[in-house]
Design a protein around this motif. Structure first.
Motif, PDB file in Angstrom:
ATOM      1  N   MET A   1       1.316  -0.887   0.355  1.00 25.90           N
ATOM      2  CA  MET A   1      -0.031   0.330  -0.088  1.00 25.90           C
ATOM      3  C   MET A   1       0.936   1.566   0.173  1.00 25.90           C
ATOM      4  SD  MET A   1      -3.087   0.446   2.735  1.00 25.90           S
ATOM      5  CE  MET A   1      -3.904   2.292   2.479  1.00 25.90           C
ATOM      6  N   SER A   2       0.678   1.865  -0.922  1.00 25.16           N
ATOM      7  CA  SER A   2       1.149   3.591  -0.987  1.00 25.16           C
ATOM      8  C   SER A   2       1.043   4.532   0.331  1.00 25.16           C
ATOM      9  CB  SER A   2       1.027   4.373  -2.210  1.00 25.16           C
ATOM     10  OG  SER A   2      -0.167   4.667  -1.831  1.00 25.16           O
ATOM     11  N   GLN A   3       1.966   5.241   0.823  1.00 24.24           N
ATOM     12  CA  GLN A   3       2.140   5.845   1.995  1.00 24.24           C
ATOM     13  C   GLN A   3       1.458   7.197   1.129  1.00 24.24           C
ATOM     14  OE1 GLN A   3       5.668   6.440   3.998  1.00 24.24           O
ATOM     15  NE2 GLN A   3       6.768   4.745   2.793  1.00 24.24           N
ATOM     16  N   GLN A   4       1.267   8.322   2.400  1.00 18.36           N
ATOM     17  CA  GLN A   4       0.418   8.641   1.905  1.00 18.36           C
ATOM     18  C   GLN A   4       1.584   9.984   2.224  1.00 18.36           C
ATOM     19  OE1 GLN A   4      -2.691   9.320   1.029  1.00 18.36           O
ATOM     20  NE2 GLN A   4      -2.479   6.978   0.565  1.00 18.36           N
ATOM     21  N   GLU A 208       4.374   2.112  -7.609  1.00 19.48           N
ATOM     22  CA  GLU A 208       3.529   1.211  -8.309  1.00 19.48           C
ATOM     23  C   GLU A 208       1.557   1.245  -7.391  1.00 19.48           C
ATOM     24  OE1 GLU A 208       3.587   0.268 -11.509  1.00 19.48           O
ATOM     25  OE2 GLU A 208       5.669   0.603 -11.446  1.00 19.48           O
ATOM     26  N   ALA A 209       1.597   0.787  -6.134  1.00 17.51           N
ATOM     27  CA  ALA A 209       0.472   0.874  -5.805  1.00 17.51           C
ATOM     28  C   ALA A 209       0.137   2.575  -5.852  1.00 17.51           C
ATOM     29  CB  ALA A 209       0.312   0.451  -4.032  1.00 17.51           C
ATOM     30  N   ALA A 210       1.179   3.374  -5.621  1.00 15.14           N
ATOM     31  CA  ALA A 210       0.176   5.133  -5.715  1.00 15.14           C
ATOM     32  C   ALA A 210      -0.305   5.427  -6.830  1.00 15.14           C
ATOM     33  CB  ALA A 210       1.723   5.356  -5.182  1.00 15.14           C
ATOM     34  N   ALA A 348       3.748  10.799  -5.238  1.00 15.36           N
ATOM     35  CA  ALA A 348       4.616   9.706  -5.991  1.00 15.36           C
ATOM     36  C   ALA A 348       5.201  10.222  -6.959  1.00 15.36           C
ATOM     37  CB  ALA A 348       4.053   8.515  -6.702  1.00 15.36           C
ATOM     38  N   THR A 349       6.948   9.609  -7.066  1.00 15.88           N
ATOM     39  CA  THR A 349       7.877  10.086  -8.499  1.00 15.88           C
ATOM     40  C   THR A 349       8.716   8.625  -8.846  1.00 15.88           C
ATOM     41  OG1 THR A 349       7.902  12.257  -7.690  1.00 15.88           O
ATOM     42  CG2 THR A 349       9.463  11.503  -9.258  1.00 15.88           C
ATOM     43  N   ASP A 350       8.364   8.445 -10.181  1.00 18.01           N
ATOM     44  CA  ASP A 350       9.644   7.856 -10.773  1.00 18.01           C
ATOM     45  C   ASP A 350      10.494   7.907 -11.162  1.00 18.01           C
ATOM     46  OD1 ASP A 350      10.842   5.096 -10.970  1.00 18.01           O
ATOM     47  OD2 ASP A 350       9.100   4.303 -12.027  1.00 18.01           O
ATOM     48  N   PHE A 351      11.727   8.123 -11.095  1.00 17.02           N
ATOM     49  CA  PHE A 351      12.728   8.767 -11.784  1.00 17.02           C
ATOM     50  C   PHE A 351      12.857   7.939 -12.824  1.00 17.02           C
ATOM     51  CE2 PHE A 351      16.242  11.540 -11.986  1.00 17.02           C
ATOM     52  CZ  PHE A 351      15.887  13.044 -12.091  1.00 17.02           C
ATOM     53  N   VAL A 382       8.481  13.562  -0.157  1.00 20.89           N
ATOM     54  CA  VAL A 382       6.864  12.538  -1.559  1.00 20.89           C
ATOM     55  C   VAL A 382       7.048  11.429  -0.880  1.00 20.89           C
ATOM     56  CG1 VAL A 382       7.065  11.801  -3.728  1.00 20.89           C
ATOM     57  CG2 VAL A 382       7.317  14.350  -3.415  1.00 20.89           C
ATOM     58  N   PRO A 383       6.094  10.575  -0.429  1.00 24.06           N
ATOM     59  CA  PRO A 383       5.797   9.330   0.436  1.00 24.06           C
ATOM     60  C   PRO A 383       6.782   8.749  -0.246  1.00 24.06           C
ATOM     61  CG  PRO A 383       4.118  10.287  -0.477  1.00 24.06           C
ATOM     62  CD  PRO A 383       4.881  11.114  -0.483  1.00 24.06           C
ATOM     63  N   ASN A 384       6.839   8.265  -1.616  1.00 23.67           N
ATOM     64  CA  ASN A 384       6.572   7.114  -2.799  1.00 23.67           C
ATOM     65  C   ASN A 384       7.393   7.747  -3.882  1.00 23.67           C
ATOM     66  OD1 ASN A 384       4.913   5.228  -1.589  1.00 23.67           O
ATOM     67  ND2 ASN A 384       3.223   6.414  -1.873  1.00 23.67           N
ATOM     68  N   VAL A 385       8.860   6.847  -3.765  1.00 18.55           N
ATOM     69  CA  VAL A 385       9.930   7.866  -4.524  1.00 18.55           C
ATOM     70  C   VAL A 385      10.830   5.820  -5.003  1.00 18.55           C
ATOM     71  CG1 VAL A 385      11.947   9.446  -4.994  1.00 18.55           C
ATOM     72  CG2 VAL A 385       9.862   9.572  -3.510  1.00 18.55           C
ATOM     73  N   ARG A 386      11.026   6.361  -6.363  1.00 13.98           N
ATOM     74  CA  ARG A 386      11.654   4.957  -7.081  1.00 13.98           C
ATOM     75  C   ARG A 386      12.241   5.656  -7.695  1.00 13.98           C
ATOM     76  NH1 ARG A 386       7.924   0.676  -9.113  1.00 13.98           N
ATOM     77  NH2 ARG A 386       7.942   2.322 -11.163  1.00 13.98           N
ATOM     78  N   PHE A 387      13.979   4.885  -7.391  1.00 17.42           N
ATOM     79  CA  PHE A 387      15.046   5.839  -8.547  1.00 17.42           C
ATOM     80  C   PHE A 387      15.798   4.850  -8.871  1.00 17.42           C
ATOM     81  CE2 PHE A 387      19.518   7.039  -8.486  1.00 17.42           C
ATOM     82  CZ  PHE A 387      19.725   7.967  -9.528  1.00 17.42           C
ATOM     83  N   SER A 388      15.854   4.880  -9.975  1.00 13.22           N
ATOM     84  CA  SER A 388      16.935   3.766 -10.821  1.00 13.22           C
ATOM     85  C   SER A 388      18.399   4.431 -11.999  1.00 13.22           C
ATOM     86  CB  SER A 388      16.224   2.524 -11.447  1.00 13.22           C
ATOM     87  OG  SER A 388      15.624   3.464 -12.479  1.00 13.22           O
TER      88      SER A 388
END
Length: 803
Positions: A1-4, A208-210, A348-351, A382-388
């Motif tokens: 579950m995504s964070q708020q 992804e959930a966010a 959410a941010t996907d980078f 920002v509670p949901n962050v993904r970085f690759s």
């Protein structure tokens, strides 16, 4: 579950209590004063000595010349050196097979031990991976003879297909640059069969959930974008230069235009299997660095030529070599996806980052990861962050460190993208940022997103709010007047910026101070002044603590034999890291000065202060001059001491400077041409140790950023040959081409910095390109996602809108 989304609690004011008084501004005598740069005169008069100037001290000095590959990819099968060797005045000719060339892999990255870069190169190379790879070298009596000898060398190649587009580096049919066995000290996630130097990733929350939740909800939006950044040269005024010789004690002395003398010494010792104590590295005056001299480039070849020729050797590269074979800012592609509420909260941010490491891997891991880990923490809630991050190889010249260190590419993408998010939710871009940007007391977990869970840093000072407010007022953000002509459109864009102050957990600086008989001081520091005013800054810090004038401090710096250890000048570390070491040394010597002052004044403990070149008893008003203390401590009858102090500084934190860039632009919709009316950058630097130099840093950085944003810089033909051979080909802006600039210093006191200071050297380089793109977007409604921003691209987008 995504964070708020994380929002700070809002509290109602309590009318029953008096508001807290604002903390008083610290008062300084030397720090923050408007005094000239201490060493300015010798630079403007030409009295200063650069590395090349030391050649006149050697009667038998040889000139070195490097022969470079003429193909982008292949093997050197034969080098015929016979004609060169027979020339009068040629002292040595080296090839990859010469005994003087170590058969050992290393990295050119001037980083701390053990370098986070692969060992993938040799001093001279049998396998070549870009046009400009060093393959042979000569030493001769003068430049003309060295040039003739170099031209006489005949090279045969087995040519391979070059790989020039980093976006296809990992394709199955892409040429392979490295066999995995050709690389040591490999970095995480590497796959050399796919030209992948490294891969890193990390996630906070559940991205992804966010996104899934955002797609379902009507009060949320999801915005995606892809942004491309280009190559850039450092365009250094002083070319890379190195002199190597052995002194009368048979020790190697390397005089070099380097930002990292201690790293150079260690790396040469390892490469040539020589004790560190047998090597001295001296850094004379440096004609700027910008990260381009955070390298081990010429030193190994100059060393080998010196050994072969048995005489001092100097190598000074040409302008062509500087623009084709040194180091550069890397090109990169960034894909960003963001979910936000219509109220303006980023959820959410996907980078995703793909960067070109070129032919070899120095700084590949650290710069590519910095493309995300430096700009993303501007929005730490920002509670949901993904970085690759992926760094891949091509047969193009080798990128390295350059001012901003990945942040210009990342900020270009993030700040362009967030403007699109603001437009998608119909919110003013400034207000959108104000709702989400970092504030004092926030917890930054994103900076270490690839390091695993639990790595956090509390933001102890942050001037974002003040910088935005002052920049907004200075640019006239709320009072935009459109041109009278219908085809002209005016817009103002904004972008935020942050950097660090050194590398958290990977820095060290030391300093020593000794007092002369007359109460003046000699400060020994390993800090490297690359033209940024470090010598002045260190003197000011010491002088402030010791109650003297900055001119009472003589600064000796950057000599591995005579000055304490310092990792070097990079990562915006000097003012914060080296400055704190100087402050510690000043505090240390201050104790001994007070000891002697107390003794001579017969004063009790705790009543003494240093001011105006004296030790003063605050209780009685009695004082003794530092000169009297100096003579008494050295020549006194009952007790003697040379008063000295020392200090070291390392830290696990890296306080960030924060800023806001505003750009005012007018666009002609008929042609796409645009004119920049004004630039405003408001920057939180903590306490400005030297306000004039801080402003100069900001304005110089804006010039570099304007070049990056608006000019096509380094180009190559279909065979990988560079098309820029010097300043005539490189579209560096002239001073007359710079738009009006206004610089605003914001000075929140940072509790960990010397007298509250943070860094300023890199942070202003980042935000101008996205602020310009955002201004154009606001003016005519088109987004340019790839650098440079040109009239042709704008016109094409306008035409596409009209179809």
């Amino acid at each position: 579950m995504s964070q708020q989304p994380l929002r700070k609690p809002e509290t109602e004011p309590d009318d029953s209590t008096e508001p807290e008084a604002a903390p008083s501004e610290p008062e300084f005598d030397v720090v923050s004063s408007d005094e000239p740069k201490m060493d300015a005169k010798k630079f403007v008069t030409g009295d200063v000595k650069y590395t090349a100037d030391y050649e006149y001290e050697f009667q038998t000095l040889a000139t070195g010349k490097i022969i470079r590959s003429e193909i982008a990819h292949g093997y050197v099968t034969d080098i015929d050196t016979s004609a060169a060797e027979e020339m009068d005045g040629v002292y040595a000719v080296l090839t990859p097979w010469s005994d003087e060339i170590p058969d050992q892999l290393y990295t050119s990255a001037g980083q701390s031990y053990m370098e986070p870069s692969p060992y993938d190169m040799k001093a001279l190379r049998e396998k070549v991976r870009y046009v400009g790879d060093p393959i042979a070298a000569v030493a001769a009596k003068d430049k003309e003879t060295a040039d003739r000898a170099a031209r006489a060398i005949q090279v045969e190649y087995e040519e391979l297909e070059p790989l020039l587009d980093y976006r296809r580096s990992m394709d199955e049919d892409a040429p392979q640059l490295f066999d995995p066995n050709e690389v040591e000290n490999k970095q995480p996630g590497n796959d050399y069969e796919r030209n992948l130097e490294m891969h890193l990733d990390g996630e906070i929350g559940d991205v992804e959930a966010a996104f899934e939740e955002a797609e379902r909800r009507e009060d949320m939006v999801v915005v995606e974008g892809e942004y491309e950044a280009q190559y850039q040269s450092h365009a250094l005024p002083e070319p890379h230069t190195t002199i190597v010789y052995r002194n009368e004690d048979n020790r190697y002395h390397v005089i070099s235009s380097t930002q990292v003398p201690n790293h150079v010494r260690r790396m040469l010792a390892q490469l040539f299997d020589v004790p560190i104590g047998d090597i001295r590295v001296t850094k004379p005056a440096l004609g700027s660095g910008f990260g381009g001299k955070q390298t081990l480039l010429l030193e190994p070849v100059a060393w080998a030529l010196h050994v072969a020729a048995d005489r001092p050797v100097k190598i000074e590269v040409s302008r062509r070599e500087e623009f084709q074979a040194m180091r550069f800012r890397r090109e990169a592609t960034v894909r960003v996806k963001t979910a936000a509420t219509t109220d303006g909260d980023i959820v959410a941010t996907d980078f995703e980052t793909l960067a070109n490491s070129g032919a070899y891997g120095p700084h590949g891991l650290t710069v590519t990861s910095a493309i995300g880990t430096k700009p993303l923490p501007m929005y730490p809630r920002v509670p949901n962050v993904r970085f690759s991050a992926d760094a891949v190889h091509t047969n193009k010249p080798v990128p390295g460190a350059q001012r901003g260190y990945g942040n210009p590419q990342g900020t270009w993408a993030l700040e362009s993208h967030l403007d699109e998010v603001a437009h998608a939710i119909d919110m003013d871009p400034v207000e959108f940022r104000e709702r989400n940007h970092a504030e004092e007391g926030d917890i930054d977990e994103i900076s270490a997103i690839t390091a695993g869970e639990g790595v956090k840093q509390i933001i102890q000072s942050c001037g974002f709010a003040e910088a935005i407010e002052k920049g907004r007022d200075a640019i006239g953000y709320d009072n935009i007047e459109q041109p009278v002509a219908d085809h002209l459109h005016r817009g103002i864009g904004v972008a935020l910026t942050k950097q660090g102050s050194g590398v958290a957990g990977d820095e060290l600086s030391a300093a020593q101070i000794k007092m002369n008989e007359d109460g003046t001081f000699v400060l020994l520091t390993g800090a490297v002044d690359i033209g940024s005013g470090a010598v002045s800054a260190m003197a000011r810090i010491a002088a402030e603590e010791l109650g003297v004038k900055a001119t009472d401090i003589v600064v000796e710096s950057a000599d591995t034999d005579t000055t304490p250890h310092d990792y070097g000048t990079y990562a915006s570390s000097t003012t914060y890291i080296s400055g704190n070491a100087v402050l510690e040394a000043a505090k240390d010597i201050k104790k001994r000065i007070k000891f002697w002052g107390r003794k001579m004044l017969e004063a009790p403990e705790g009543n003494l202060v240093l001011q105006d070149g004296k030790v003063v008893n605050e209780g009685t008003g009695n004082s003794v001059t530092l000169e009297a203390i100096g003579y008494e401590s050295i020549y006194g009858e009952d007790e003697r001491e040379h008063i000295m102090g020392q200090g070291s500084f390392s830290t696990d934190i890296s306080p960030s400077p924060y800023g806001a860039q505003f750009v005012d632009v007018t666009v002609d919709e008929r042609t796409g041409e645009y004119e920049i009316n004004k630039l405003v950058q408001a920057l939180d630097v903590g306490t400005a140790i030297d306000p004039g130099m801080a402003e100069g840093q900001i304005e110089g950085a804006e010039m570099m950023a304007l070049e990056y944003a608006t000019r096509e810089l380094l180009t190559f033909d279909d065979d990988g040959n560079p098309e820029v051979a010097g300043f005539r080909d490189y579209p560096h802006p002239r001073a007359s081409e710079m738009p009006p600039m206004e610089t605003i210093l914001v000075e929140p006191h940072d509790p960990t910095g010397p007298f509250g200071a943070k860094s300023v050297g890199e942070v202003p380089t980042n935000p101008l390109p996205p602020a310009l793109a955002n201004a154009i977007r606001n003016a005519v409604g088109v987004r340019i996602p790839d650098l440079p921003i040109t009239a042709e691209k704008i016109k094409a987008e306008l035409d596409a809108q009209g179809e």
